[in-house]
Design an enzyme around this catalytic site. Structure first.
Site, mmCIF file in Angstrom:
data_model
loop_
_atom_site.group_PDB
_atom_site.id
_atom_site.type_symbol
_atom_site.label_atom_id
_atom_site.label_comp_id
_atom_site.label_asym_id
_atom_site.label_seq_id
_atom_site.Cartn_x
_atom_site.Cartn_y
_atom_site.Cartn_z
ATOM 1 C CB SER A 47 56.665 -42.708 -11.138
ATOM 2 O OG SER A 47 55.950 -42.983 -12.326
ATOM 3 C CE LYS A 134 52.055 -43.428 -11.160
ATOM 4 N NZ LYS A 134 53.391 -42.867 -10.858
#
EC number: 3.4.21.89
Length: 374
Positions: A47, A134
């Site tokens: 990701s 993230k």
């Protein structure tokens, strides 16, 4: 003058006792370092590619934002959720303490790569929820919007990471092979079709399907190189009129991953009126992360501890996170905000990188060792 006898001479520790003492000291020291200063993590999913790769090992600084006091103190040292190699919980939930944060020398900023506890794992204590990594797109009080894959913060385009991946449609006059995509790093050993796949159309003359191009996940830099070769390159963007199951999962908002918002990130001390729209946007926050004893929400009626309320004041700050692999990231677009008390630390550098599919000679990605994370 005192005379030492055999009875009062100190006993020498056995080798086994010295070994136990050394182990105990090492565990205490490692636990304190892990809690106060640095903790090691690994990247298990794509990701954050290509900024961070599967198999990267990171050090995450607790000093930047300030380390948290444990909410669940009854835990085996150097574990997270389970005892190593078992499915047995490594903690007891008999005691739950308020969580505080020691002073740090920085705050979470737009663009920081942050490790945090995944907020949607509500069955676990906050400090033992799974660790995610993230990039912070929005800090408290920011208004976040995504227009055609480009993130905007307070109406201005957010700076895109240099190696950020996005999907493109690349139209060609000739067929391309694995060797070509490998040359431009548009290839994935784990699954060759993951980063590129053919686009076929029906040839009206030959009455058969022919390859006219490729769906490619790559960086803006590589996409520009393809354009310089004479290829037609366009971003593969979800249409605005194609709603997706994204946060806040309400029929009031026809959003998708590429066309999202505007959405205001909650800020500690900020008060919002509890309109139908705001209830849909912030219901998850009010119910699950504000430590309210009892919340009842029916339609546009909100009761907290049995008292009807028409406005709400947030008790802590929140953040909006997105992965650098924008079309292949389960992030705040899908599960919402990250509470301040879920922030673990800032990812600072890669100390080791192992290619999961590499062989004996190319297992270690030497060029990535000790790279700073930006």
């Amino acid at each position: 003058m005192e005379v030492k006898t055999a009875e009062n001479k100190p006993k020498r520790k056995s080798a086994f006792r010295e070994w136990l003492d050394s182990i105990a000291f090492a565990v205490v020291a490692a636990t304190l370092i892990r809690w106060l200063f640095l903790e090691a993590y690994t990247i298990p999913t794509p990701s954050m590619e290509n900024s961070l790769l599967v198999g990267d090992f990171l050090f995450v600084s607790k000093l930047h934002y300030g380390t948290r006091t444990p909410q669940t103190p009854l835990q085996i040292p150097l574990t997270h959720q389970k005892i190593w190699g078992t499915n047995i919980d490594s903690y007891l939930s008999w005691i739950k303490l308020p969580m505080y944060r020691l002073p740090g020398f920085s705050h979470v900023k737009n663009g920081d790569v942050v490790v945090f506890n995944y907020p949607d794992s509500l069955g676990l204590p906050a400090d033992l929820r799974p660790n995610y990594i993230k990039r912070c797109i929005g800090i408290p009080g920011d208004v976040i919007e995504v227009r055609g894959t480009q993130a905007y913060v307070n109406g201005k385009p957010a700076e895109n990471p240099e190696r950020m991946l996005q999907p493109y449609l690349v139209y060609t006059k000739e067929e391309l092979d694995t060797k070509f995509f490998l040359k431009y790093d548009v290839w994935n050993r784990r699954n060759e079709s993951e980063n590129w796949s053919p686009i076929a159309e029906l040839d009206s003359v030959r009455k058969e399907m022919v390859t006219v191009g490729y769906r490619v996940v790559t960086s803006a830099k590589v996409a520009a190189q393809f354009r310089e070769m004479g290829m037609k390159v366009v971003q593969d963007i979800m249409p605005k009129d194609m709603p997706e199951n994204v946060y806040p999962n309400s029929q009031l908002f026809a959003w998708n991953r590429d066309n999202y918002g505007p959405l205001r990130v909650p800020k500690e001390g900020e008060t919002v009126p509890l309109t139908a729209l705001n209830i849909a946007l912030y219901r998850d926050v009010i119910e699950n992360y504000e430590y309210n004893d009892k919340v009842e929400i029916e339609g546009t009626t909100v009761k907290i501890n049995g008292t009807p309320v028409t406005s709400y004041t947030f008790k802590q700050d929140y953040y909006f996170m997105m992965g650098d692999n924008r079309s292949n990231s389960a992030d705040s677009r899908y599960w919402g905000f990250v509470p301040a008390d879920h922030i673990v630390g800032k990812a600072v550098f890669i100390w080791m990188s192992l290619d999961p599919e590499g062989g004996l000679l190319d297992k270690i990605r030497w060029r990535r060792l000790f790279n700073l994370i930006d």
